[in-house]
Design a protein around this motif. Structure first.
Motif: not given
Length: 145
Positions: A16-18, A24-27, A80-82, A86-95
């Motif tokens: 779970d990442a805010k 990225i810090r978790l990975a 690998i972080l599952q 999802g987490v927002d990577f900007g421009d409506g992109q969710t990783a």
């Protein structure tokens, strides 16, 4: 793919990442904990993200360090972080899958190409997002030669 690079110890399920920085810090921390990189490599990963997004599509981001960060790599590793939420990577992109990479020397490109093969298949990414165990997730990479 060599299991010395990708192991259960570098996989985190149901993370779970805010925000993307926290993700990225978790990975990066998974790579630090396994002795793959020095803690300062995490800062290089964040620098890379600021200059160029590592989101590659299909709900996948592959954070890795800058060129300068290579000196902070002790040995090649992948985390690998599952992140099912999802987490927002900007421009409506969710990783939903983050694959942290630390490639020593020329191994970097080989690692990236194998990951790209797995992540190019939407079905494979979906299986990673819904994997219930580390073994299940890692088995998707075993099929890539």
């Amino acid at each position: 793919m060599s299991h010395s690079i990708l192991t259960e110890e570098t996989v985190l399920l149901n993370a779970d990442a805010k925000n993307k920085e926290e993700a990225i810090r978790l990975a990066g921390q998974l790579l630090v904990d396994q002795g793959c990189v020095e803690p300062s490599y995490i800062e290089r990963m964040l620098e890379r993200e600021q200059s160029l997004t590592t989101y590659i599509g299909n709900s996948v981001a592959i954070p890795h360090g800058t060129e300068e960060g290579k000196k902070n790599i002790l040995r090649s590793g992948i985390s690998i972080l599952q992140i099912p939420g999802g987490v927002d990577f900007g421009d409506g992109q969710t990783a939903k899958i983050l694959i942290g990479i630390a490639g020593k020397g020329d191994e970097h490109m080989e690692i990236l190409s194998k990951i790209a093969l797995v992540c190019a298949e939407e079905e494979s990414v979906d299986k990673m997002v819904h994997a219930q165990s580390k073994e299940e997730l890692l088995s998707l990479f075993d099929e890539v030669n």
